[in-house]
Design a protein around this motif. Structure first.
Motif, PDB file in Angstrom:
ATOM      1  N   ASP A  80      20.048  20.914  35.805  1.00  0.00           N
ATOM      2  CA  ASP A  80      19.622  21.215  37.225  1.00  0.00           C
ATOM      3  C   ASP A  80      20.629  21.646  38.108  1.00  0.00           C
ATOM      4  N   CYS A  81      20.654  23.145  38.500  1.00  0.00           N
ATOM      5  CA  CYS A  81      21.450  23.794  39.434  1.00  0.00           C
ATOM      6  C   CYS A  81      20.791  24.168  40.705  1.00  0.00           C
ATOM      7  N   HIS A  82      19.952  23.461  41.012  1.00  0.00           N
ATOM      8  CA  HIS A  82      18.912  23.836  42.401  1.00  0.00           C
ATOM      9  C   HIS A  82      18.282  25.344  42.323  1.00  0.00           C
ATOM     10  N   SER A  83      18.844  26.221  41.972  1.00  0.00           N
ATOM     11  CA  SER A  83      18.473  27.497  42.110  1.00  0.00           C
ATOM     12  C   SER A  83      17.717  27.767  40.833  1.00  0.00           C
ATOM     13  N   SER A  84      17.791  27.192  39.885  1.00  0.00           N
ATOM     14  CA  SER A  84      17.366  27.442  38.282  1.00  0.00           C
ATOM     15  C   SER A  84      17.655  26.098  37.626  1.00  0.00           C
ATOM     16  N   ILE A  85      16.954  25.975  36.473  1.00  0.00           N
ATOM     17  CA  ILE A  85      17.167  24.890  35.572  1.00  0.00           C
ATOM     18  C   ILE A  85      17.179  25.220  34.220  1.00  0.00           C
TER      19      ILE A  85
END
Length: 927
Positions: free
Chosen positions: A652-657
């Protein structure tokens, strides 16, 4: 602050771990070489400092209590933890760790494990001196971090559920209980390696013993020999601690003057927490101490002591105590309350930290890192090779239409699209299959696009990565692939037409001769977009540039807050939207009347740039998906070894997963990878209010692209290994810590799904980035370059498995045309050159032992010509399958395959018939 212990001066200024041991109730710095070495009679304070991408520093403080530590030392460690937190600004989360019951977060700091040693500073204990090796036995539990506990060396300690390590003088045995899982067995091997390196200087044998394996195995017999022979093992029983923890309900207590008073249980709301008080939340296995921002240091110390006394009164000293401050609660704590309000960005005062910094500065301590970490300023990178080949399809119900190259970067907001991008990888081409859903697209087309994309990935043996994107949430990687991206209103498919007719909505589909307004955005030629917006003045924004057209009138509007680099993008996008037409420049504040007339008059508009989700510090989760139910477990301080081939993980990178799928995951679960990613977004495990339209990547093990591996210290040879996770770790362990290289076949180049081969239409993707206001806007290669390229290259004849030398450009070209003319002379030269560059080939058939007269010596000047002539002759005879004998470059006789068979009409007479199969085998290998 006056009582700040000198040992804590300068603590937490940079990322990393710092450790102190409590000696005479004072913290003493532990040297870095001793990190991970704990003594059962001591107490320790551990500070973990993390530098976030925002530049801020985050702290977690743990105090570790050995099983033989005194109560006074344990109390001193708890109080010193509170003091250290205050010195760091009062924001750290504090964890109480008891030997044998440590949190996974704590154990992740000291991978693969910690094995406390007997001894200690206080209470008359002495550190154990090195002595003759004594047989020890340990039990290992955990799939992600390993809880290692020493148990008595006796048969009664063994069971079928756990994994045990028997450490003897000359050999280390790992006993795998029959009910243990593969992942636990693999993690236990890391402990075996640790014991081998730490206690045997890396010099001892390793053996694994399977529960239930027959005694005929030598190593199994040797293992049971230490216990006096084989005998049945007892069943493992649940401990009282586990039973009691599960039975307890959640209760909230208020702490006043060292006493706890029940406030509420089960149904909890945040409004129950008063900023001027401290509270104790009993969740069974964890006890949370919540401290309001307005509480004093003495009140916080008293609350900490009350929590310790609370556990003693209930004989639950092994439970975790987690202390946290208001506005800095953990996700797990917030999840215990009903509808915890969305946390806003807390404006943290630097007052407390500033006072500490001033105190330390007077003492000559460098406090620069204590006050603020320098934010990392870096341009977002796509992390993908942009010289690849792109194909795009528009979805229309159950059908899809391949778009021509000039139209493949023009998307309609009412449509769904599938794209396949193939680019060079390290040793083979990499492939990305993606779907893009417009904001006005219909559900039927979205489902169809997803289904067809899944089939494309499945046909590629799940070796391609997959990406699902919604309009407005595109990642930088997507824009880098398309380079010049255009989003138009409306749609062309039947689904969109039926939708607007059913809803009685006007058709807003873009028309070249109509009125249209485009917002231009991006950071450069490799990443630029033109988004069609409503043609009204309120759509303008001072931070962007715009293109407006009506009939033959074209305007370019420059916002006052834009940079020259962004202004250049307007000219480039005009090449796409209105080529060969000159635009009228409109600077903000000096627009013409005609410009405002087209927009329907002036009105107020914003000046702030549109905020987009930024990439944050990644979190890794292990996933279990069964009957539509998703369960996740966070993995702290993760690395590549945490990715187990039997499991699915989410990054989970917040802007994309990213959903990473192991090779040995069940085939049915593999097809549910996209659903798992969507479930993750719905559950919002980190309580960060992720959008349901966040981009989702599906990554297959063994085909990890750079835009995924950048989050790890990556070793490609590990992901290329075969077998389950236990077999892989065992192979590495027995190979001296190095992955065993197995000749894994390279992935084939992905095939096209539009009736065209990837090789046949792969364009040379490049772009000139020069800009001049007076230039003629012609996109792509110059005519001179195309003419030159057509003479020397033939893109249609290329084979992806053997590509010609290629000078890579950093960015792709949107609409290059392949060369179609073939230069026969250049082709012949290339073939001739390839003949010289190839290493000498082995003979097509085994050499004859027939003696031959010596050949006269060849001159050096003609050696290359003779060598080429000999090779060409051998090649010609091989292709024509002639029956006659041929000679290789050394003058030895070669035979065609037909003369070696038993049914040959002209068999070879001078070979050993008894070894005919050897000749045939050699021929098969060569062929």
């Amino acid at each position: 602050m006056r009582d700040l212990d000198p040992a804590f001066q300068g603590a937490g200024q940079k990322a990393g771990i710092e450790v102190w041991r409590i000696e005479n109730f004072k913290p003493v710095v532990v040297p870095q070489s001793s990190y991970g070495k704990f003594f059962t009679g001591d107490s320790y304070v551990i500070l973990k400092t993390i530098a976030l991408k925002s530049g801020a520093l985050r702290h977690d403080i743990h105090y570790w209590l050995g099983k033989d530590t005194s109560q006074d030392e344990a109390g001193a460690a708890a109080l010193k933890t509170v003091e250290l937190d205050a010195a760091l600004g009062g924001r750290a989360v504090q964890y109480r760790e008891v030997q044998g019951y440590e949190t996974e977060r704590f154990l992740s700091y000291f991978k693969p494990c910690i094995i406390p040693q007997e001894g200690g500073i206080a209470s008359g204990f002495k550190h154990a001196e090195p002595e003759e090796h004594k047989i020890r036995m340990f039990t290992c539990q955990g799939k992600h971090v390993v809880h290692v506990k020493e148990v008595p060396f006796a048969r009664s300690s063994l069971n079928h559920d756990d994994i045990f390590i028997l450490d003897t003088a000359n050999k280390i045995f790992q006993f795998n209980g029959s009910n243990s899982c593969i992942q636990e067995r693999a993690k236990a091997l890391e402990v075996v390696q640790h014991i081998k390196d730490t206690y045997h200087d890396g010099k001892c044998d390793i053996a694994t013993v399977e529960d239930g394996k027959l005694m005929s195995d030598a190593e199994t017999g040797e293992f049971w020999g230490f216990f006096g022979g084989f005998a049945p093992l007892p069943r493992k029983t649940a401990t009282d601690d586990a039973k009691n923890a599960d039975a307890l309900s959640t209760q909230l207590f208020c702490v006043e003057k060292g006493q706890v008073e029940l406030v509420a249980s089960d149904s909890l709301k945040k409004e129950l927490l008063d900023t001027g008080k401290c509270y104790l939340l009993d969740c069974g296995a964890e006890i949370y101490v919540w401290m309001g921002r307005s509480t004093s240091l003495d009140e916080r110390k008293a609350a900490s002591g009350a929590a310790e006394e609370y556990l003693r009164s209930q004989d639950r000293l092994k439970s975790h105590i987690i202390r946290l401050i208001e506005n800095f609660e953990t996700v797990t704590f917030r999840s215990k309350f009903e509808a915890w309000p969305q946390s806003t960005e807390v404006a943290v005062s630097e007052d407390g930290r500033g006072k500490v910094a001033a105190l330390l500065k007077r003492q000559g301590v460098n406090v620069r890192g204590l006050l603020k970490a320098a934010p990392a300023k870096e341009e977002p990178q796509p992390y993908i090779d942009c010289t690849g080949h792109l194909q795009v399809w528009r979805v229309n119900g159950q059908d899809k239409t391949l778009l021509p190259v000039p139209d493949q970067s023009k998307f309609y907001s009412g449509e769904c699209y599938i794209f396949q991008y193939t680019c060079p990888g390290e040793d083979q081409d990499e492939c990305l299959v993606g779907t893009w859903f417009g904001k006005q697209s219909v559900e039927e087309d979205r489902n169809s696009a997803t289904s067809q994309a899944n089939k494309m990935v499945e046909s590629l043996k799940f070796l391609a990565s997959q990406l699902q994107i919604y309009e407005g949430s595109e990642p930088i990687l997507f824009f880098a692939i398309f380079q010049s991206f255009l989003v138009l209103k409306g749609g062309l498919s039947d689904g969109y037409k039926n939708f607007i007719s059913g809803k009685e909505l006007p058709d807003e589909t873009y028309k070249e001769d109509g009125v249209a307004l485009f917002r231009v955005q991006g950071s450069g030629p490799e990443n630029m977009q033109a988004i069609q917006v409503e043609p009204v003045a309120s759509s303008l924004n001072s931070s962007y540039c715009y293109i407006l057209h009506r009939d033959s009138s074209v305007f370019s509007w420059i916002g006052n807050l834009t940079t020259p680099e962004v202004q250049e993008l307007v000219e480039r996008q005009l090449d796409v939207i209105k080529p060969n037409m000159q635009s009228k420049l409109q600077k903000e504040g000096s627009e013409s009347e005609q410009f405002w007339e087209i927009l329907g008059g002036k009105c107020e508009y914003p000046s702030q740039k549109i905020a987009r989700d930024a990439e944050s510090d990644p979190h890794l989760f292990s996933c279990t998906f069964s009957k539509g139910d998703l369960k996740v477990t966070e993995i702290y301080n993760f690395n590549q070894d945490d990715l187990m081939t039997e499991d699915i993980f989410i990054l989970d990178c917040h802007s994309s997963i990213f959903v990473w799928v192991g090779q040995q995951v069940d085939q049915k679960i593999k097809t549910e990878a996209l659903v798992i990613g969507q479930k993750f977004l719905e559950h919002d495990f980190l309580l960060e209010k992720l959008s349901l339209e966040t981009p989702i990547y599906i990554i297959a093990e063994g085909s990890e692209p750079q835009f995924f591996t950048r989050f790890f210290t990556w070793d490609a040879s590990k992901s290329a290994m075969h077998g389950n996770s236990f077999q892989r770790k065992l192979s590495i362990l027995k190979n001296g810590g190095r992955p065993t290289l197995n000749n894994k076949p390279k992935r084939r180049a992905p095939t096209s799904h539009g009736g065209r081969s990837v090789a046949a239409e792969k364009p040379q993707r490049s772009r000139s980035v020069s800009f001049s206001p007076d230039r003629v806007r012609v996109r792509g290669r110059s005519p001179a370059f195309n003419a030159l390229a057509s003479t020397f290259e033939n893109a249609n004849a290329r084979n992806l498995s053997t590509p010609p030398p290629l000078v890579r450009k950093p960015y792709p070209k949107s609409g290059a045309t392949d060369s179609t003319n073939v230069a026969s002379r250049s082709t012949a030269l290339a073939s001739l050159t390839a003949t010289f560059e190839q290493p000498p080939r082995e003979p097509l058939m085994p050499r004859s032992v027939k003696p031959r007269p010596k050949s006269p010596p060849k001159s050096d000047s003609n050696s290359k010509e003779n060598l080429m002539s000999s090779k060409m002759e051998a090649l010609t005879i091989h292709e024509d399958v002639k029956e006659n004998e041929v000679e290789d470059e050394e003058g030895l006789t070669l035979y065609p395959y037909e003369r070696l068979t038993t049914v040959s009409t002209n068999p070879a007479a001078d070979i050993d018939v008894t070894k005919r199969e050897t000749y045939l085998s050699s021929a098969d290998k060569i062929n």
